[in-house]
Motif scaffolding. Structure first.
Motif, PDB file in Angstrom:
ATOM      1  N   GLY A 276      45.425  24.580  -9.469  1.00 41.63           N
ATOM      2  CA  GLY A 276      44.801  25.519 -10.401  1.00 41.63           C
ATOM      3  C   GLY A 276      43.755  26.306  -9.655  1.00 41.63           C
ATOM      4  O   GLY A 276      43.301  25.880  -8.587  1.00 41.63           O
ATOM      5  N   PRO A 277      43.360  27.461 -10.200  1.00 48.71           N
ATOM      6  CA  PRO A 277      42.380  28.298  -9.499  1.00 48.71           C
ATOM      7  C   PRO A 277      41.008  27.630  -9.400  1.00 48.71           C
ATOM      8  O   PRO A 277      40.768  26.601 -10.026  1.00 48.71           O
ATOM      9  N   ASN A 278      40.109  28.252  -8.651  1.00 46.06           N
ATOM     10  CA  ASN A 278      38.729  27.759  -8.535  1.00 46.06           C
ATOM     11  C   ASN A 278      38.119  27.628  -9.934  1.00 46.06           C
ATOM     12  O   ASN A 278      38.310  28.488 -10.789  1.00 46.06           O
ATOM     13  N   GLY A 279      37.400  26.535 -10.118  1.00 44.37           N
ATOM     14  CA  GLY A 279      36.674  26.347 -11.376  1.00 44.37           C
ATOM     15  C   GLY A 279      37.547  25.987 -12.564  1.00 44.37           C
ATOM     16  O   GLY A 279      37.103  26.058 -13.710  1.00 44.37           O
ATOM     17  N   SER A 280      38.794  25.578 -12.317  1.00 44.12           N
ATOM     18  CA  SER A 280      39.699  25.313 -13.450  1.00 44.12           C
ATOM     19  C   SER A 280      39.592  23.868 -13.965  1.00 44.12           C
ATOM     20  O   SER A 280      40.283  23.506 -14.908  1.00 44.12           O
ATOM     21  N   GLY A 281      38.756  23.052 -13.335  1.00 44.45           N
ATOM     22  CA  GLY A 281      38.514  21.702 -13.859  1.00 44.45           C
ATOM     23  C   GLY A 281      39.196  20.596 -13.080  1.00 44.45           C
ATOM     24  O   GLY A 281      39.172  19.431 -13.503  1.00 44.45           O
ATOM     25  N   LYS A 282      39.774  20.913 -11.917  1.00 39.92           N
ATOM     26  CA  LYS A 282      40.523  19.907 -11.139  1.00 39.92           C
ATOM     27  C   LYS A 282      39.623  18.748 -10.679  1.00 39.92           C
ATOM     28  O   LYS A 282      39.956  17.590 -10.880  1.00 39.92           O
ATOM     29  N   SER A 283      38.486  19.100 -10.070  1.00 41.05           N
ATOM     30  CA  SER A 283      37.599  18.038  -9.568  1.00 41.05           C
ATOM     31  C   SER A 283      37.010  17.239 -10.726  1.00 41.05           C
ATOM     32  O   SER A 283      36.830  16.017 -10.611  1.00 41.05           O
ATOM     33  N   THR A 284      36.717  17.909 -11.814  1.00 44.31           N
ATOM     34  CA  THR A 284      36.187  17.203 -12.992  1.00 44.31           C
ATOM     35  C   THR A 284      37.210  16.181 -13.479  1.00 44.31           C
ATOM     36  O   THR A 284      36.867  15.040 -13.798  1.00 44.31           O
ATOM     37  N   LEU A 285      38.455  16.594 -13.483  1.00 48.34           N
ATOM     38  CA  LEU A 285      39.545  15.699 -13.882  1.00 48.34           C
ATOM     39  C   LEU A 285      39.604  14.496 -12.936  1.00 48.34           C
ATOM     40  O   LEU A 285      39.691  13.337 -13.372  1.00 48.34           O
ATOM     41  N   MET A 286      39.529  14.758 -11.630  1.00 53.03           N
ATOM     42  CA  MET A 286      39.577  13.671 -10.644  1.00 53.03           C
ATOM     43  C   MET A 286      38.387  12.723 -10.815  1.00 53.03           C
ATOM     44  O   MET A 286      38.533  11.515 -10.702  1.00 53.03           O
ATOM     45  N   LYS A 287      37.213  13.304 -11.087  1.00 50.83           N
ATOM     46  CA  LYS A 287      36.018  12.454 -11.247  1.00 50.83           C
ATOM     47  C   LYS A 287      36.156  11.557 -12.468  1.00 50.83           C
ATOM     48  O   LYS A 287      35.657  10.441 -12.483  1.00 50.83           O
ATOM     49  N   MET A 288      36.841  12.037 -13.496  1.00 51.53           N
ATOM     50  CA  MET A 288      37.049  11.186 -14.675  1.00 51.53           C
ATOM     51  C   MET A 288      38.060  10.084 -14.349  1.00 51.53           C
ATOM     52  O   MET A 288      37.886   8.937 -14.752  1.00 51.53           O
ATOM     53  N   ILE A 289      39.112  10.438 -13.570  1.00 50.80           N
ATOM     54  CA  ILE A 289      40.129   9.426 -13.223  1.00 50.80           C
ATOM     55  C   ILE A 289      39.539   8.362 -12.294  1.00 50.80           C
ATOM     56  O   ILE A 289      39.923   7.200 -12.342  1.00 50.80           O
ATOM     57  N   SER A 290      38.569   8.753 -11.462  1.00 48.06           N
ATOM     58  CA  SER A 290      37.983   7.760 -10.550  1.00 48.06           C
ATOM     59  C   SER A 290      36.811   7.029 -11.190  1.00 48.06           C
ATOM     60  O   SER A 290      36.215   6.153 -10.558  1.00 48.06           O
ATOM     61  N   GLY A 291      36.465   7.391 -12.413  1.00 47.45           N
ATOM     62  CA  GLY A 291      35.399   6.677 -13.129  1.00 47.45           C
ATOM     63  C   GLY A 291      33.997   7.132 -12.777  1.00 47.45           C
ATOM     64  O   GLY A 291      33.026   6.513 -13.185  1.00 47.45           O
ATOM     65  N   VAL A 292      33.878   8.233 -12.024  1.00 47.02           N
ATOM     66  CA  VAL A 292      32.551   8.724 -11.639  1.00 47.02           C
ATOM     67  C   VAL A 292      31.840   9.355 -12.832  1.00 47.02           C
ATOM     68  O   VAL A 292      30.635   9.213 -13.013  1.00 47.02           O
ATOM     69  N   ILE A 293      32.601  10.081 -13.649  1.00 41.97           N
ATOM     70  CA  ILE A 293      32.024  10.619 -14.889  1.00 41.97           C
ATOM     71  C   ILE A 293      32.906  10.200 -16.062  1.00 41.97           C
ATOM     72  O   ILE A 293      34.099   9.932 -15.886  1.00 41.97           O
ATOM     73  N   SER A 294      32.290  10.147 -17.235  1.00 44.71           N
ATOM     74  CA  SER A 294      33.038   9.720 -18.427  1.00 44.71           C
ATOM     75  C   SER A 294      33.511  10.938 -19.200  1.00 44.71           C
ATOM     76  O   SER A 294      32.789  11.935 -19.300  1.00 44.71           O
ATOM     77  N   PRO A 295      34.700  10.846 -19.788  1.00 43.84           N
ATOM     78  CA  PRO A 295      35.155  11.957 -20.630  1.00 43.84           C
ATOM     79  C   PRO A 295      34.367  12.011 -21.941  1.00 43.84           C
ATOM     80  O   PRO A 295      33.796  11.005 -22.353  1.00 43.84           O
ATOM     81  N   ASP A 296      34.348  13.174 -22.563  1.00 42.45           N
ATOM     82  CA  ASP A 296      33.727  13.294 -23.895  1.00 42.45           C
ATOM     83  C   ASP A 296      34.733  12.913 -24.977  1.00 42.45           C
ATOM     84  O   ASP A 296      34.362  12.627 -26.104  1.00 42.45           O
ATOM     85  N   GLY A 297      36.003  12.975 -24.628  1.00 40.81           N
ATOM     86  CA  GLY A 297      37.038  12.601 -25.597  1.00 40.81           C
ATOM     87  C   GLY A 297      38.301  12.242 -24.855  1.00 40.81           C
ATOM     88  O   GLY A 297      38.501  12.657 -23.716  1.00 40.81           O
ATOM     89  N   GLY A 298      39.135  11.426 -25.478  1.00 40.75           N
ATOM     90  CA  GLY A 298      40.397  11.035 -24.854  1.00 40.75           C
ATOM     91  C   GLY A 298      40.286   9.694 -24.162  1.00 40.75           C
ATOM     92  O   GLY A 298      39.265   9.007 -24.272  1.00 40.75           O
ATOM     93  N   GLU A 299      41.333   9.364 -23.432  1.00 38.44           N
ATOM     94  CA  GLU A 299      41.427   8.017 -22.877  1.00 38.44           C
ATOM     95  C   GLU A 299      42.082   8.057 -21.496  1.00 38.44           C
ATOM     96  O   GLU A 299      42.992   8.859 -21.265  1.00 38.44           O
ATOM     97  N   ILE A 300      41.628   7.188 -20.600  1.00 38.78           N
ATOM     98  CA  ILE A 300      42.280   7.036 -19.291  1.00 38.78           C
ATOM     99  C   ILE A 300      42.625   5.564 -19.106  1.00 38.78           C
ATOM    100  O   ILE A 300      41.728   4.705 -19.143  1.00 38.78           O
ATOM    101  N   LEU A 301      43.920   5.291 -18.929  1.00 33.33           N
ATOM    102  CA  LEU A 301      44.348   3.919 -18.650  1.00 33.33           C
ATOM    103  C   LEU A 301      44.806   3.868 -17.203  1.00 33.33           C
ATOM    104  O   LEU A 301      45.572   4.726 -16.757  1.00 33.33           O
ATOM    105  N   ILE A 302      44.327   2.865 -16.470  1.00 34.37           N
ATOM    106  CA  ILE A 302      44.808   2.641 -15.110  1.00 34.37           C
ATOM    107  C   ILE A 302      45.384   1.238 -15.078  1.00 34.37           C
ATOM    108  O   ILE A 302      44.703   0.282 -15.504  1.00 34.37           O
ATOM    109  N   ALA A 303      46.623   1.125 -14.605  1.00 38.60           N
ATOM    110  CA  ALA A 303      47.345  -0.154 -14.645  1.00 38.60           C
ATOM    111  C   ALA A 303      47.225  -0.761 -16.055  1.00 38.60           C
ATOM    112  O   ALA A 303      46.912  -1.946 -16.211  1.00 38.60           O
TER     113      ALA A 303
END
Ligand code: ATP
Length: 258
Positions: free
Chosen positions: A34-61
């Motif tokens: 996605g282009p610059n600023g489209s939320g890719k790193s934010t998404l990765m930070k949520m998947i790695s647990g560095v930041i918490s989402p405001d809504g939704g769910e992430i399941l790992i294993a």
């Protein structure tokens, strides 16, 4: 391996990730573009647990990411980002040894000697002659290889790569991606990679998520995603898309505006 459901994240009232949902299978190579600023790193930070989402769910294993302790999460996933390297005074070998932290007890000991694993990764990444250098004595590309080494030493089930080929010339870009892919074949690690280079994404990813302004545009295989009209809609430039003569995968050729 990963299930992301209806993920939302805002900063200061501005939505940065909006209703993103996807699943990644064990052993898959999954790209996020996605282009610059489209939320890719934010998404990765949520998947790695560095930041918490405001809504939704992430399941790992199959378990919510919040249910893992910090150390358990570090045994499960590793993140490759240059900023994650320790301060410059550390030597390359020491940095790689730090990757074993999730497996050590409070005395810094672990059940099995990690030396053969670290030696294997040093050899694979061509780090032997850099082992005794400190990080400030390395080029950007060398640091990137060390950062990858530290991630692999962790022996994660899930490897998260945030723009792994930044600072690398074309030879090292291919080398790094090939190393990740062969490591993946040997260990069945699941890889999620944010990639700016759409041609690399096409060559290495089984499936790709395309995001734009925080919205999920499409998830599909490289042929579904690398279409000139879709790329124009998202990136604002219309490339020519051709089939790679050897790999039979789509590749883009940029066109200048004038
Ligand atoms: N901690 C933060 N506080 C406020 N805004 C933020 C924060 N982190 C990211 N943003 C904003 O969220 C948006 C998405 O940023 P993000 O880094 O996720 O994008 P990206 O797709 O990774 O971009 P790039 O390709 O440029 O690295 C941007 O507008 C950014 O300014």
């Amino acid at each position: 391996m990963i299930e992301v459901k209806a993920l939302h994240k805002s900063f200061h009232g501005k939505s940065v990730v909006t209703d993103v949902s996807f699943a990644v299978e064990r052993g898959e190579f999954f790209g996020i573009i996605g282009p610059n600023g489209s939320g890719k790193s934010t998404l990765m930070k949520m998947i790695s647990g560095v930041i918490s989402p405001d809504g939704g769910e992430i399941l790992i294993a199959e378990k919510p990411i919040g249910s893992y302790s910090r150390k358990a999460l570090a045994r499960l996933l590793a993140v490759l980002e240059q900023e994650a390297l320790p301060p410059v005074g550390f030597r390359v070998r020491e940095v790689l040894e730090m990757g074993r932290f999730p497996y050590q007890n409070w005395l810094g000991e672990e059940a099995e000697d990690p030396t053969p694993l670290i030696d294997e990764i040093v050899g694979m990444l061509g780090l032997a002659e850099l082992e005794d250098r400190t990080l400030d004595q390395l080029s950007g590309g060398e640091k990137q290889r060390v950062a990858l080494g530290k991630s692999l030493v962790q022996k994660p089930m899930l490897l998260l790569l945030d723009e792994p080929t930044t600072y690398l010339d074309i030879g090292y870009q291919i080398q790094l991606m090939d190393i990740v892919r062969s490591w993946q074949k040997n260990t069945q690690v699941t890889v999620v990679a944010v990639l700016h280079d759409l041609n690399l994404a096409s060559l290495y990813c089984d499936r790709i998520l395309m995001v734009h302004k925080g919205n999920q545009i499409r998830v599909g295989d490289p042929r579904d995603i690398l279409q000139s009209s879709l790329i124009e809609q998202v990136y604002g430039t219309r490339p020519i898309v051709m089939e790679h003569p050897v790999h039979q995968l789509p590749q883009i050729i940029l066109q200048s505006g004038t």
